[in-house]
Design a protein around this motif. Structure first.
Motif, PDB file in Angstrom:
ATOM      1  N   VAL A 144      44.077  59.686   1.580  1.00  0.00           N
ATOM      2  CA  VAL A 144      45.252  59.308   0.806  1.00  0.00           C
ATOM      3  C   VAL A 144      46.515  59.732   1.553  1.00  0.00           C
ATOM      4  CG1 VAL A 144      46.489  59.574  -1.368  1.00  0.00           C
ATOM      5  CG2 VAL A 144      43.985  59.488  -1.355  1.00  0.00           C
ATOM      6  N   VAL A 145      47.347  58.757   1.881  1.00  0.00           N
ATOM      7  CA  VAL A 145      48.634  59.046   2.515  1.00  0.00           C
ATOM      8  C   VAL A 145      49.729  58.896   1.462  1.00  0.00           C
ATOM      9  CG1 VAL A 145      47.885  58.344   4.811  1.00  0.00           C
ATOM     10  CG2 VAL A 145      48.903  56.650   3.284  1.00  0.00           C
ATOM     11  N   THR A 146      50.710  59.758   1.551  1.00  0.00           N
ATOM     12  CA  THR A 146      51.853  59.724   0.641  1.00  0.00           C
ATOM     13  C   THR A 146      53.084  59.304   1.416  1.00  0.00           C
ATOM     14  OG1 THR A 146      50.908  61.495  -0.716  1.00  0.00           O
ATOM     15  CG2 THR A 146      53.261  61.049  -0.968  1.00  0.00           C
TER      16      THR A 146
ATOM     17  N   ASP B 163      45.228  54.920  -0.489  1.00  0.00           N
ATOM     18  CA  ASP B 163      43.962  55.398   0.068  1.00  0.00           C
ATOM     19  C   ASP B 163      43.526  54.421   1.157  1.00  0.00           C
ATOM     20  OD1 ASP B 163      41.439  56.306   0.680  1.00  0.00           O
ATOM     21  OD2 ASP B 163      40.798  56.549  -1.402  1.00  0.00           O
TER      22      ASP B 163
ATOM     23  N   SER C 272      52.432  63.343   3.761  1.00  0.00           N
ATOM     24  CA  SER C 272      51.142  64.032   3.805  1.00  0.00           C
ATOM     25  C   SER C 272      50.010  63.024   3.951  1.00  0.00           C
ATOM     26  CB  SER C 272      50.921  64.877   2.540  1.00  0.00           C
ATOM     27  OG  SER C 272      50.840  64.045   1.391  1.00  0.00           O
TER      28      SER C 272
ATOM     29  N   VAL D 213      56.000  59.315   6.025  1.00  0.00           N
ATOM     30  CA  VAL D 213      54.751  59.802   5.432  1.00  0.00           C
ATOM     31  C   VAL D 213      54.822  61.321   5.354  1.00  0.00           C
ATOM     32  CG1 VAL D 213      52.249  59.935   5.680  1.00  0.00           C
ATOM     33  CG2 VAL D 213      53.451  57.836   6.311  1.00  0.00           C
TER      34      VAL D 213
ATOM     35  N   GLU E  12      57.125  58.549   1.308  1.00  0.00           N
ATOM     36  CA  GLU E  12      58.322  58.902   0.551  1.00  0.00           C
ATOM     37  C   GLU E  12      59.415  57.839   0.655  1.00  0.00           C
ATOM     38  OE1 GLU E  12      58.620  61.695  -1.199  1.00  0.00           O
ATOM     39  OE2 GLU E  12      56.891  62.874  -0.522  1.00  0.00           O
TER      40      GLU E  12
ATOM     41  N   ASP F 152      45.908  63.390   2.989  1.00  0.00           N
ATOM     42  CA  ASP F 152      44.840  64.241   2.464  1.00  0.00           C
ATOM     43  C   ASP F 152      43.507  63.516   2.569  1.00  0.00           C
ATOM     44  OD1 ASP F 152      46.680  66.274   1.657  1.00  0.00           O
ATOM     45  OD2 ASP F 152      47.219  65.026  -0.060  1.00  0.00           O
TER      46      ASP F 152
ATOM     47  N   PRO G  82      57.310  58.784  -4.848  1.00  0.00           N
ATOM     48  CA  PRO G  82      56.416  58.715  -3.690  1.00  0.00           C
ATOM     49  C   PRO G  82      55.247  57.781  -3.981  1.00  0.00           C
ATOM     50  CG  PRO G  82      57.022  60.983  -4.150  1.00  0.00           C
ATOM     51  CD  PRO G  82      57.527  60.176  -5.310  1.00  0.00           C
ATOM     52  N   GLN G  83      54.867  57.002  -2.982  1.00  0.00           N
ATOM     53  CA  GLN G  83      53.781  56.041  -3.124  1.00  0.00           C
ATOM     54  C   GLN G  83      52.538  56.546  -2.389  1.00  0.00           C
ATOM     55  OE1 GLN G  83      54.147  52.991  -5.002  1.00  0.00           O
ATOM     56  NE2 GLN G  83      55.919  54.242  -5.602  1.00  0.00           N
ATOM     57  N   GLU G  84      51.395  56.472  -3.058  1.00  0.00           N
ATOM     58  CA  GLU G  84      50.138  56.910  -2.454  1.00  0.00           C
ATOM     59  C   GLU G  84      49.255  55.709  -2.158  1.00  0.00           C
ATOM     60  OE1 GLU G  84      48.277  59.734  -5.022  1.00  0.00           O
ATOM     61  OE2 GLU G  84      49.659  61.359  -4.468  1.00  0.00           O
TER      62      GLU G  84
END
Length: 248
Positions: free
Chosen positions: A59-61, A133, A164, A162, A63, A166, A129-131
């Motif tokens: 999962v990338v976040t 996967d 983060s 980006v 901004e 996870d 923020p948009q996540e």
């Protein structure tokens, strides 16, 4: 000798004329600023295979994003910049999230006048923020992360902010996924914002296994796509037959 009393009616008329004149000048200046045509930019993300099969989820976040200075030319023939250093933590020049940062204003838009050779680029912060996967974005699947009206013009690149990444591996363990520090997730593919047109920019990136067992999230230049779709109200024609696709 008597004091002259001010003519209140004359003062009121003078004040009124001054006020209306200033208002007219202000309206004319505002019209000059907002009269420029606009178009729509839709930003999507997708994933190339690379080492994504190692992951159960990644999962990338995101901004926000930067747009390169309008009218400038793309400076990378390969369509991207990547981290080529050997530092596992993303480089000494990275912030805690591995990205370059700007001091954005309260509205989320910022013109960067930094010393990194990117003066004039503009930052657009998402409302939230948009996540995404990346495991779910394979085989051509995409996810829309933003859509907004922008002034028409030609831009040399789009860079994702980006914060983060996870990851969980297929064996259930946590993965360490580094974000490029010295060369962030920048997609050097020039594109246009056209009047009454929806420009769709698809940014493609993938995790790559490094020799130390850590992963690096990298942009994939061959997967960048830019599509133009005319709005139906622009000329009354069927926009479905007027789409253009530019593959990097």
């Amino acid at each position: 000798m008597t004091d002259r009393k001010p003519d209140l009616d004359a003062l009121d008329r003078r004040t009124y004329l001054q006020a209306t004149g200033a208002a007219a000048l202000g309206a004319a200046g505002l019209a000059g600023c907002v009269g420029r045509a606009t178009g729509t930019l839709a930003t999507q993300v997708t994933d190339q295979p690379a080492d994504i099969d190692d992951f159960e989820s990644l999962v990338v976040t995101v901004e926000g994003f930067w747009l390169g200075p309008e009218g400038a030319e793309s400076d990378d023939e390969d369509g991207n910049e990547t981290d080529t250093g050997d530092d596992a933590d993303g480089g000494d020049d990275a912030d805690a999230g591995g990205n370059e940062t700007d001091d954005a204003d309260a509205g989320g838009n910022e013109t960067d006048d930094g010393d990194d050779g990117e003066a004039g680029r503009e930052y657009f912060e998402f409302d939230e923020p948009q996540e995404a996967d990346l495991v779910e974005l394979q085989n051509g699947e995409t996810q829309l992360i933003d859509e907004r009206e922008l002034q028409t013009g030609e831009y040399p690149y789009l860079q994702l902010d980006v914060s983060s990444a996870d990851g969980t591996l297929t064996d259930g363990s946590d993965a360490t996924v580094d974000l490029p520090g010295n060369a962030p997730l920048k997609f050097n593919e020039s594109f246009e914002i056209r009047e009454n047109t929806r420009t769709t920019f698809t940014a493609d990136f993938a995790p790559v296994l490094r020799g130390n067992g850590r992963y690096l999230l990298r942009p994939v230049p061959s997967g960048i796509e830019v599509e133009y779709e005319e709005s139906s109200e622009s000329d009354g024609s069927d926009s479905g037959g007027d789409n253009e696709t530019a593959d990097a």
